[in-house]
Design a protein around this motif. Sequence first.
Motif, PDB file in Angstrom:
ATOM      1  N   GLY A 217      23.512 -42.160  84.361  1.00  0.00           N
ATOM      2  CA  GLY A 217      23.206 -40.874  84.971  1.00  0.00           C
ATOM      3  C   GLY A 217      24.393 -39.948  85.086  1.00  0.00           C
ATOM      4  O   GLY A 217      25.134 -39.729  84.117  1.00  0.00           O
ATOM      5  N   ASP A 218      24.624 -39.429  86.315  1.00  0.00           N
ATOM      6  CA  ASP A 218      25.664 -38.411  86.490  1.00  0.00           C
ATOM      7  C   ASP A 218      27.076 -38.988  86.537  1.00  0.00           C
ATOM      8  O   ASP A 218      28.038 -38.249  86.766  1.00  0.00           O
ATOM      9  CB  ASP A 218      25.386 -37.567  87.733  1.00  0.00           C
ATOM     10  CG  ASP A 218      25.305 -38.403  89.011  1.00  0.00           C
ATOM     11  OD1 ASP A 218      25.635 -39.612  88.950  1.00  0.00           O
ATOM     12  OD2 ASP A 218      24.925 -37.852  90.054  1.00  0.00           O
ATOM     13  N   GLU A 219      27.222 -40.284  86.285  1.00  0.00           N
ATOM     14  CA  GLU A 219      28.576 -40.834  86.112  1.00  0.00           C
ATOM     15  C   GLU A 219      29.202 -40.343  84.810  1.00  0.00           C
ATOM     16  O   GLU A 219      30.421 -40.360  84.654  1.00  0.00           O
ATOM     17  CB  GLU A 219      28.537 -42.362  86.084  1.00  0.00           C
ATOM     18  CG  GLU A 219      28.257 -43.059  87.388  1.00  0.00           C
ATOM     19  CD  GLU A 219      28.378 -44.557  87.250  1.00  0.00           C
ATOM     20  OE1 GLU A 219      29.514 -45.035  87.025  1.00  0.00           O
ATOM     21  OE2 GLU A 219      27.352 -45.256  87.340  1.00  0.00           O
ATOM     22  N   ILE A 220      28.379 -39.921  83.856  1.00  0.00           N
ATOM     23  CA  ILE A 220      28.855 -39.523  82.526  1.00  0.00           C
ATOM     24  C   ILE A 220      29.438 -38.118  82.589  1.00  0.00           C
ATOM     25  O   ILE A 220      28.723 -37.145  82.827  1.00  0.00           O
ATOM     26  CB  ILE A 220      27.716 -39.562  81.493  1.00  0.00           C
ATOM     27  CG1 ILE A 220      27.095 -40.963  81.436  1.00  0.00           C
ATOM     28  CG2 ILE A 220      28.235 -39.146  80.111  1.00  0.00           C
ATOM     29  CD1 ILE A 220      25.803 -41.025  80.642  1.00  0.00           C
ATOM     30  N   VAL A 221      30.751 -38.014  82.380  1.00  0.00           N
ATOM     31  CA  VAL A 221      31.391 -36.697  82.376  1.00  0.00           C
ATOM     32  C   VAL A 221      31.838 -36.281  80.989  1.00  0.00           C
ATOM     33  O   VAL A 221      32.203 -35.120  80.762  1.00  0.00           O
ATOM     34  CB  VAL A 221      32.605 -36.666  83.334  1.00  0.00           C
ATOM     35  CG1 VAL A 221      32.143 -36.883  84.768  1.00  0.00           C
ATOM     36  CG2 VAL A 221      33.665 -37.686  82.924  1.00  0.00           C
ATOM     37  N   GLY A 222      31.824 -37.215  80.052  1.00  0.00           N
ATOM     38  CA  GLY A 222      32.248 -36.885  78.694  1.00  0.00           C
ATOM     39  C   GLY A 222      31.655 -37.839  77.684  1.00  0.00           C
ATOM     40  O   GLY A 222      31.313 -38.980  78.004  1.00  0.00           O
ATOM     41  N   VAL A 223      31.507 -37.343  76.451  1.00  0.00           N
ATOM     42  CA  VAL A 223      31.034 -38.163  75.337  1.00  0.00           C
ATOM     43  C   VAL A 223      31.991 -37.973  74.175  1.00  0.00           C
ATOM     44  O   VAL A 223      32.090 -36.869  73.611  1.00  0.00           O
ATOM     45  CB  VAL A 223      29.608 -37.795  74.900  1.00  0.00           C
ATOM     46  CG1 VAL A 223      29.185 -38.667  73.708  1.00  0.00           C
ATOM     47  CG2 VAL A 223      28.626 -37.960  76.050  1.00  0.00           C
ATOM     48  N   TYR A 224      32.709 -39.051  73.836  1.00  0.00           N
ATOM     49  CA  TYR A 224      33.483 -39.027  72.606  1.00  0.00           C
ATOM     50  C   TYR A 224      32.506 -39.312  71.476  1.00  0.00           C
ATOM     51  O   TYR A 224      31.993 -40.438  71.350  1.00  0.00           O
ATOM     52  CB  TYR A 224      34.600 -40.086  72.628  1.00  0.00           C
ATOM     53  CG  TYR A 224      35.172 -40.334  71.247  1.00  0.00           C
ATOM     54  CD1 TYR A 224      36.161 -39.499  70.736  1.00  0.00           C
ATOM     55  CD2 TYR A 224      34.688 -41.359  70.437  1.00  0.00           C
ATOM     56  CE1 TYR A 224      36.652 -39.683  69.451  1.00  0.00           C
ATOM     57  CE2 TYR A 224      35.174 -41.561  69.157  1.00  0.00           C
ATOM     58  CZ  TYR A 224      36.149 -40.719  68.667  1.00  0.00           C
ATOM     59  OH  TYR A 224      36.625 -40.900  67.397  1.00  0.00           O
ATOM     60  N   ALA A 225      32.212 -38.314  70.656  1.00  0.00           N
ATOM     61  CA  ALA A 225      31.361 -38.481  69.476  1.00  0.00           C
ATOM     62  C   ALA A 225      32.254 -38.367  68.261  1.00  0.00           C
ATOM     63  O   ALA A 225      33.021 -37.402  68.121  1.00  0.00           O
ATOM     64  CB  ALA A 225      30.261 -37.424  69.438  1.00  0.00           C
ATOM     65  N   ALA A 226      32.163 -39.332  67.346  1.00  0.00           N
ATOM     66  CA  ALA A 226      33.117 -39.441  66.254  1.00  0.00           C
ATOM     67  C   ALA A 226      32.965 -38.369  65.194  1.00  0.00           C
ATOM     68  O   ALA A 226      33.910 -38.082  64.475  1.00  0.00           O
ATOM     69  CB  ALA A 226      33.038 -40.818  65.609  1.00  0.00           C
ATOM     70  N   ASN A 227      31.758 -37.787  65.061  1.00  0.00           N
ATOM     71  CA  ASN A 227      31.609 -36.661  64.134  1.00  0.00           C
ATOM     72  C   ASN A 227      30.534 -35.715  64.668  1.00  0.00           C
ATOM     73  O   ASN A 227      29.925 -35.961  65.719  1.00  0.00           O
ATOM     74  CB  ASN A 227      31.305 -37.123  62.705  1.00  0.00           C
ATOM     75  CG  ASN A 227      29.870 -37.593  62.503  1.00  0.00           C
ATOM     76  OD1 ASN A 227      29.136 -37.871  63.452  1.00  0.00           O
ATOM     77  ND2 ASN A 227      29.465 -37.696  61.249  1.00  0.00           N
ATOM     78  N   ASP A 228      30.320 -34.629  63.942  1.00  0.00           N
ATOM     79  CA  ASP A 228      29.396 -33.614  64.434  1.00  0.00           C
ATOM     80  C   ASP A 228      27.942 -34.072  64.394  1.00  0.00           C
ATOM     81  O   ASP A 228      27.110 -33.612  65.173  1.00  0.00           O
ATOM     82  CB  ASP A 228      29.559 -32.313  63.638  1.00  0.00           C
ATOM     83  CG  ASP A 228      30.893 -31.635  63.902  1.00  0.00           C
ATOM     84  OD1 ASP A 228      31.462 -31.861  64.985  1.00  0.00           O
ATOM     85  OD2 ASP A 228      31.362 -30.882  63.029  1.00  0.00           O
ATOM     86  N   GLY A 229      27.630 -34.996  63.475  1.00  0.00           N
ATOM     87  CA  GLY A 229      26.273 -35.524  63.425  1.00  0.00           C
ATOM     88  C   GLY A 229      25.951 -36.351  64.654  1.00  0.00           C
ATOM     89  O   GLY A 229      24.909 -36.168  65.292  1.00  0.00           O
ATOM     90  N   THR A 230      26.848 -37.279  65.014  1.00  0.00           N
ATOM     91  CA  THR A 230      26.621 -38.072  66.217  1.00  0.00           C
ATOM     92  C   THR A 230      26.702 -37.190  67.458  1.00  0.00           C
ATOM     93  O   THR A 230      26.001 -37.438  68.450  1.00  0.00           O
ATOM     94  CB  THR A 230      27.620 -39.231  66.313  1.00  0.00           C
ATOM     95  OG1 THR A 230      28.964 -38.725  66.203  1.00  0.00           O
ATOM     96  CG2 THR A 230      27.386 -40.255  65.214  1.00  0.00           C
ATOM     97  N   ALA A 231      27.530 -36.148  67.408  1.00  0.00           N
ATOM     98  CA  ALA A 231      27.587 -35.197  68.527  1.00  0.00           C
ATOM     99  C   ALA A 231      26.243 -34.502  68.711  1.00  0.00           C
ATOM    100  O   ALA A 231      25.789 -34.291  69.842  1.00  0.00           O
ATOM    101  CB  ALA A 231      28.689 -34.162  68.288  1.00  0.00           C
ATOM    102  N   SER A 232      25.594 -34.152  67.598  1.00  0.00           N
ATOM    103  CA  SER A 232      24.290 -33.484  67.707  1.00  0.00           C
ATOM    104  C   SER A 232      23.281 -34.403  68.383  1.00  0.00           C
ATOM    105  O   SER A 232      22.459 -33.953  69.198  1.00  0.00           O
ATOM    106  CB  SER A 232      23.782 -33.064  66.324  1.00  0.00           C
ATOM    107  OG  SER A 232      23.364 -34.182  65.546  1.00  0.00           O
ATOM    108  N   GLY A 233      23.328 -35.697  68.064  1.00  0.00           N
ATOM    109  CA  GLY A 233      22.439 -36.646  68.722  1.00  0.00           C
ATOM    110  C   GLY A 233      22.752 -36.775  70.200  1.00  0.00           C
ATOM    111  O   GLY A 233      21.831 -36.819  71.040  1.00  0.00           O
ATOM    112  N   ALA A 234      24.040 -36.840  70.539  1.00  0.00           N
ATOM    113  CA  ALA A 234      24.430 -36.934  71.942  1.00  0.00           C
ATOM    114  C   ALA A 234      23.987 -35.712  72.729  1.00  0.00           C
ATOM    115  O   ALA A 234      23.443 -35.822  73.837  1.00  0.00           O
ATOM    116  CB  ALA A 234      25.947 -37.110  72.037  1.00  0.00           C
ATOM    117  N   VAL A 235      24.203 -34.535  72.150  1.00  0.00           N
ATOM    118  CA  VAL A 235      23.811 -33.290  72.833  1.00  0.00           C
ATOM    119  C   VAL A 235      22.305 -33.243  73.039  1.00  0.00           C
ATOM    120  O   VAL A 235      21.817 -32.851  74.106  1.00  0.00           O
ATOM    121  CB  VAL A 235      24.304 -32.066  72.034  1.00  0.00           C
ATOM    122  CG1 VAL A 235      23.651 -30.785  72.546  1.00  0.00           C
ATOM    123  CG2 VAL A 235      25.825 -31.961  72.119  1.00  0.00           C
ATOM    124  N   ALA A 236      21.546 -33.657  72.026  1.00  0.00           N
ATOM    125  CA  ALA A 236      20.087 -33.657  72.150  1.00  0.00           C
ATOM    126  C   ALA A 236      19.643 -34.559  73.301  1.00  0.00           C
ATOM    127  O   ALA A 236      18.742 -34.203  74.082  1.00  0.00           O
ATOM    128  CB  ALA A 236      19.446 -34.100  70.842  1.00  0.00           C
TER     129      ALA A 236
END
Length: 349
Positions: A217-236
């Motif tokens: 939940g709100d413990e997550i303050v950041g997401v290290y995503a290794a590329n823009d594709g995985t970043a798009s999944g994380a953002v979604a």
Amino acid sequence: MKRLIAALLVLAGAGAALSGCALPDQGAEGMIALLLPDKKTARYETFDRPVFEERIAELGDWSVLYTNADQDAARQQQQAESALAAGAEVLVLDPVDGRAAASILAAATAEGVPVIAYDRMIVGGGTPAYYVSFDNERVGELQAEALVRELEERGDADGGILMVHGAPTDNNASQFRDGARRVVSDAGLRILAQYDTPDWSPDKAQAWVAGQIAQYGDEIVGVYAANDGTASGAVAALRAAAVSPFPVVTGQDAELAALQRIVSGDQHMTVYKALRQQATIAADVAVALTRGETPAGDTTVDGVAATLLEPVAVTIDDIASTVVADGFWRIEDICTAAYAAACADAGLD
């Protein structure tokens, strides 16, 4: 001519092995094979392939046999075998799986065909003739440094982060991971969970991040995503769960959609890599090899002559001075109607 006719017959019979390939020009004096790994990462069709083919055309009358393995190592093996049977004089290989590609390198070496390891190193099977890529540990460092810096500015450095790494079959992914982990460890960030994303799949990254949101939940303050594709999944996943405040998300490759997410605030940064320069160098080296030359490289990696280009971190403050200044993307590409207001706020109009 007989050789080229035979090559076309081989290609015609290859079927699924050369699915999506571009057939060589019958009038060319020789053939260079470009074997790329996937279609999910936008860079390959948008930059690597067209720039490589354009540069080869500038250098002389060489034909490019292009194939894309669509993240299937077995298919890439078949494509390489078909390219060799068709008479390719050089293989420019970006492997789906660096270790599985050892058999491709061994087969090419046995036939006296040099192999350029493109973007990803080939592990085993012999020695590539050349390696052209980026300083991949530095990529991971740049991503993590930007993440740490932004979390500190927000006062969230005591929160937890998710680390969405790349494909476990990609040798580069381990280097990105090593560089990022080193920075994260030195900064004392708390890692909640980590994931190696099969095939660099945005969908799989999204599903995994969604599961972590349910747990942390709100413990997550950041997401290290290794590329823009995985970043798009994380953002979604983060948007679907209405996570607020929105975590800091990293990326890599300076994809157009990623730059638009940066402008709109969904992604904090990406890493710009001079893909045009990389593809151009690979083409220059490939032609040199067909002429019997031995390119020396700027450095060596595991005894292989190499060029390692420098990656550049890009946040909203750097878009104009990096990707736009280099002609990688235009302002009008990024600032479509949906992003016009955000672009204006960022000084990109």
